[in-house]
Design a protein around this motif. Structure first.
Motif, PDB file in Angstrom:
ATOM      1  N   ALA A  77      39.767  -1.522 -18.500  1.00  0.00           N
ATOM      2  CA  ALA A  77      40.368  -0.934 -17.007  1.00  0.00           C
ATOM      3  C   ALA A  77      40.475  -2.037 -16.254  1.00  0.00           C
ATOM      4  CB  ALA A  77      39.067   0.039 -16.581  1.00  0.00           C
ATOM      5  N   THR A  78      41.787  -1.843 -15.579  1.00  0.00           N
ATOM      6  CA  THR A  78      42.469  -2.955 -14.939  1.00  0.00           C
ATOM      7  C   THR A  78      41.639  -2.899 -13.307  1.00  0.00           C
ATOM      8  OG1 THR A  78      44.229  -1.658 -14.088  1.00  0.00           O
ATOM      9  CG2 THR A  78      44.521  -3.262 -15.804  1.00  0.00           C
ATOM     10  N   ASP A  79      41.207  -1.858 -13.007  1.00  0.00           N
ATOM     11  CA  ASP A  79      40.550  -1.499 -11.618  1.00  0.00           C
ATOM     12  C   ASP A  79      39.865  -0.346 -11.602  1.00  0.00           C
ATOM     13  OD1 ASP A  79      42.445   0.254 -11.259  1.00  0.00           O
ATOM     14  OD2 ASP A  79      43.827  -1.029 -10.039  1.00  0.00           O
ATOM     15  N   LEU A  80      39.181  -0.068 -10.325  1.00  0.00           N
ATOM     16  CA  LEU A  80      38.482   1.126 -10.267  1.00  0.00           C
ATOM     17  C   LEU A  80      39.345   2.481 -10.503  1.00  0.00           C
ATOM     18  CD1 LEU A  80      35.732   2.538  -9.727  1.00  0.00           C
ATOM     19  CD2 LEU A  80      36.304   2.162  -6.935  1.00  0.00           C
ATOM     20  N   ARG A  81      40.299   2.544  -9.898  1.00  0.00           N
ATOM     21  CA  ARG A  81      41.368   3.704  -9.947  1.00  0.00           C
ATOM     22  C   ARG A  81      41.710   3.790 -11.565  1.00  0.00           C
ATOM     23  NH1 ARG A  81      46.308   3.917  -6.596  1.00  0.00           N
ATOM     24  NH2 ARG A  81      44.735   4.743  -4.763  1.00  0.00           N
ATOM     25  N   ASP A  82      42.096   2.808 -12.467  1.00  0.00           N
ATOM     26  CA  ASP A  82      42.330   2.647 -13.754  1.00  0.00           C
ATOM     27  C   ASP A  82      40.950   3.524 -14.483  1.00  0.00           C
ATOM     28  OD1 ASP A  82      43.728   2.635 -16.288  1.00  0.00           O
ATOM     29  OD2 ASP A  82      42.878   0.617 -16.396  1.00  0.00           O
ATOM     30  N   ALA A  83      39.684   2.931 -14.045  1.00  0.00           N
ATOM     31  CA  ALA A  83      38.522   3.329 -14.681  1.00  0.00           C
ATOM     32  C   ALA A  83      38.522   4.776 -14.672  1.00  0.00           C
ATOM     33  CB  ALA A  83      37.457   2.498 -14.176  1.00  0.00           C
ATOM     34  N   GLY A  84      38.611   5.258 -13.333  1.00  0.00           N
ATOM     35  CA  GLY A  84      38.691   6.891 -13.147  1.00  0.00           C
ATOM     36  C   GLY A  84      39.720   7.468 -13.988  1.00  0.00           C
ATOM     37  N   VAL A  85      40.866   6.940 -14.149  1.00  0.00           N
ATOM     38  CA  VAL A  85      41.831   7.671 -14.961  1.00  0.00           C
ATOM     39  C   VAL A  85      41.332   7.626 -16.401  1.00  0.00           C
ATOM     40  CG1 VAL A  85      44.281   7.387 -15.781  1.00  0.00           C
ATOM     41  CG2 VAL A  85      43.685   7.037 -13.186  1.00  0.00           C
ATOM     42  N   ARG A  86      40.793   6.577 -16.902  1.00  0.00           N
ATOM     43  CA  ARG A  86      40.231   6.557 -18.236  1.00  0.00           C
ATOM     44  C   ARG A  86      39.009   7.348 -18.484  1.00  0.00           C
ATOM     45  NH1 ARG A  86      41.563   1.601 -21.262  1.00  0.00           N
ATOM     46  NH2 ARG A  86      43.295   0.614 -20.000  1.00  0.00           N
ATOM     47  N   TYR A  87      38.259   7.604 -17.681  1.00  0.00           N
ATOM     48  CA  TYR A  87      37.040   8.630 -17.628  1.00  0.00           C
ATOM     49  C   TYR A  87      37.600   9.983 -17.764  1.00  0.00           C
ATOM     50  CZ  TYR A  87      32.488  10.539 -16.158  1.00  0.00           C
ATOM     51  OH  TYR A  87      31.350  11.057 -16.263  1.00  0.00           O
ATOM     52  N   VAL A  88      38.615  10.191 -16.803  1.00  0.00           N
ATOM     53  CA  VAL A  88      39.268  11.770 -16.978  1.00  0.00           C
ATOM     54  C   VAL A  88      39.820  11.842 -18.600  1.00  0.00           C
ATOM     55  CG1 VAL A  88      41.207  13.127 -16.027  1.00  0.00           C
ATOM     56  CG2 VAL A  88      39.620  11.903 -14.554  1.00  0.00           C
ATOM     57  N   ARG A  89      40.568  10.825 -18.953  1.00  0.00           N
ATOM     58  CA  ARG A  89      41.377  10.863 -20.172  1.00  0.00           C
ATOM     59  C   ARG A  89      40.277  10.998 -21.314  1.00  0.00           C
ATOM     60  NH1 ARG A  89      44.377  13.271 -22.769  1.00  0.00           N
ATOM     61  NH2 ARG A  89      45.699  13.097 -21.254  1.00  0.00           N
ATOM     62  N   PHE A  90      39.101  10.475 -21.232  1.00  0.00           N
ATOM     63  CA  PHE A  90      38.089  10.454 -22.174  1.00  0.00           C
ATOM     64  C   PHE A  90      37.559  11.895 -22.261  1.00  0.00           C
ATOM     65  CE2 PHE A  90      33.362  10.781 -22.645  1.00  0.00           C
ATOM     66  CZ  PHE A  90      33.553  10.585 -23.874  1.00  0.00           C
ATOM     67  N   ALA A  91      37.442  12.461 -21.193  1.00  0.00           N
ATOM     68  CA  ALA A  91      36.736  13.854 -21.066  1.00  0.00           C
ATOM     69  C   ALA A  91      37.920  14.971 -21.645  1.00  0.00           C
ATOM     70  CB  ALA A  91      36.419  14.209 -19.642  1.00  0.00           C
ATOM     71  N   MET A  92      39.301  14.508 -21.619  1.00  0.00           N
ATOM     72  CA  MET A  92      40.062  15.472 -22.274  1.00  0.00           C
ATOM     73  C   MET A  92      40.191  15.194 -23.539  1.00  0.00           C
ATOM     74  SD  MET A  92      42.839  15.072 -19.134  1.00  0.00           S
ATOM     75  CE  MET A  92      44.033  15.733 -20.262  1.00  0.00           C
ATOM     76  N   ASP A  93      40.076  13.893 -24.061  1.00  0.00           N
ATOM     77  CA  ASP A  93      40.139  13.521 -25.411  1.00  0.00           C
ATOM     78  C   ASP A  93      38.841  13.881 -26.015  1.00  0.00           C
ATOM     79  OD1 ASP A  93      42.677  12.904 -24.910  1.00  0.00           O
ATOM     80  OD2 ASP A  93      42.342  10.533 -25.174  1.00  0.00           O
ATOM     81  N   HIS A  94      37.843  14.102 -25.478  1.00  0.00           N
ATOM     82  CA  HIS A  94      36.576  14.349 -26.012  1.00  0.00           C
ATOM     83  C   HIS A  94      35.460  15.088 -25.450  1.00  0.00           C
ATOM     84  CE1 HIS A  94      37.149  10.793 -28.769  1.00  0.00           C
ATOM     85  NE2 HIS A  94      37.573  10.050 -27.562  1.00  0.00           N
ATOM     86  N   PRO A  95      36.013  16.370 -25.337  1.00  0.00           N
ATOM     87  CA  PRO A  95      35.461  17.437 -24.565  1.00  0.00           C
ATOM     88  C   PRO A  95      34.143  17.806 -25.025  1.00  0.00           C
ATOM     89  CG  PRO A  95      37.203  18.397 -25.759  1.00  0.00           C
ATOM     90  CD  PRO A  95      37.501  16.998 -26.063  1.00  0.00           C
ATOM     91  N   ALA A  96      33.970  17.981 -26.210  1.00  0.00           N
ATOM     92  CA  ALA A  96      32.576  18.179 -26.763  1.00  0.00           C
ATOM     93  C   ALA A  96      31.548  17.194 -26.574  1.00  0.00           C
ATOM     94  CB  ALA A  96      32.688  18.523 -28.719  1.00  0.00           C
TER      95      ALA A  96
END
Length: 186
Positions: A77-96
């Protein structure tokens, strides 16, 4: 059976985890049964217990794997906003994984592998926060950032944002949302 042969080659653990993730994704964690997972993997009903002992052990392994995947997702993650985006993407990619990770009543929170993976993910989030705010504000900023990303991801996964997000990529919506709430003063 081919699947039983795969077990003898060391694939049973992964086969059971994969089957469990499929069940959780479609029916939720309450629908998990080691007996059903053994049937899906093509092995005896007792075989999964060799790797997970019981249902809580299986869910602990899923949570630990999830936190490890989250830590890896946040690593660049390049910054806090990017970390948040990556968190959301993780949840979408790994919902279980996401469903299990944050429900300590489902797994064994004291498990060393789970604690280590959770710590790595937490470290990545803290790094993003401390790079964005003063040290005095870091703890509260971390809670705010996590709450926003986790809440947004949870609302996405439970289909509560289907209409507001529409055809837009959820990551773009989240990025816009953080831009509205946290103007940098540029």
């Amino acid at each position: 059976m081919t699947r039983q042969r795969a077990y003898h080659h060391g694939d049973l653990r992964r086969a059971v985890l994969t089957a469990a993730l499929d069940v959780i994704r479609t029916d939720g964690p309450a629908a998990l049964s080691l007996r059903d997972l053994a049937r899906r993997a093509g092995v005896s009903h007792a075989a999964p217990a060799h790797h997970f002992k019981d249902r809580a052990g299986l869910l602990t392994a899923i949570a630990a794997e999830g936190f490890g995947l989250l830590a890896a997702s946040l690593g660049d993650a390049t910054d806090l906003r990017d970390a948040g985006v990556r968190y959301v993407r993780f949840a979408m990619d790994h919902p279980a994984h996401f469903q299990v990770m944050f429900q300590p009543d489902l797994h064994r929170p004291e498990d060393p592998a789970l604690q280590e993976a959770r710590s790595r993910a937490g470290d990545r989030l803290r790094e993003a926060v401390t790079g964005a705010v003063d040290a005095d504000d870091a703890r509260l900023a971390g809670i705010a950032a996590w709450s926003l990303a986790h809440g947004f991801a949870t609302l996405l996964l439970t289909h509560n944002l289907t209409d507001p997000v529409g055809d837009r990529a959820p990551e773009d919506v989240f990025r816009s949302l953080t831009g509205l709430l946290f103007r940098s003063g540029d």
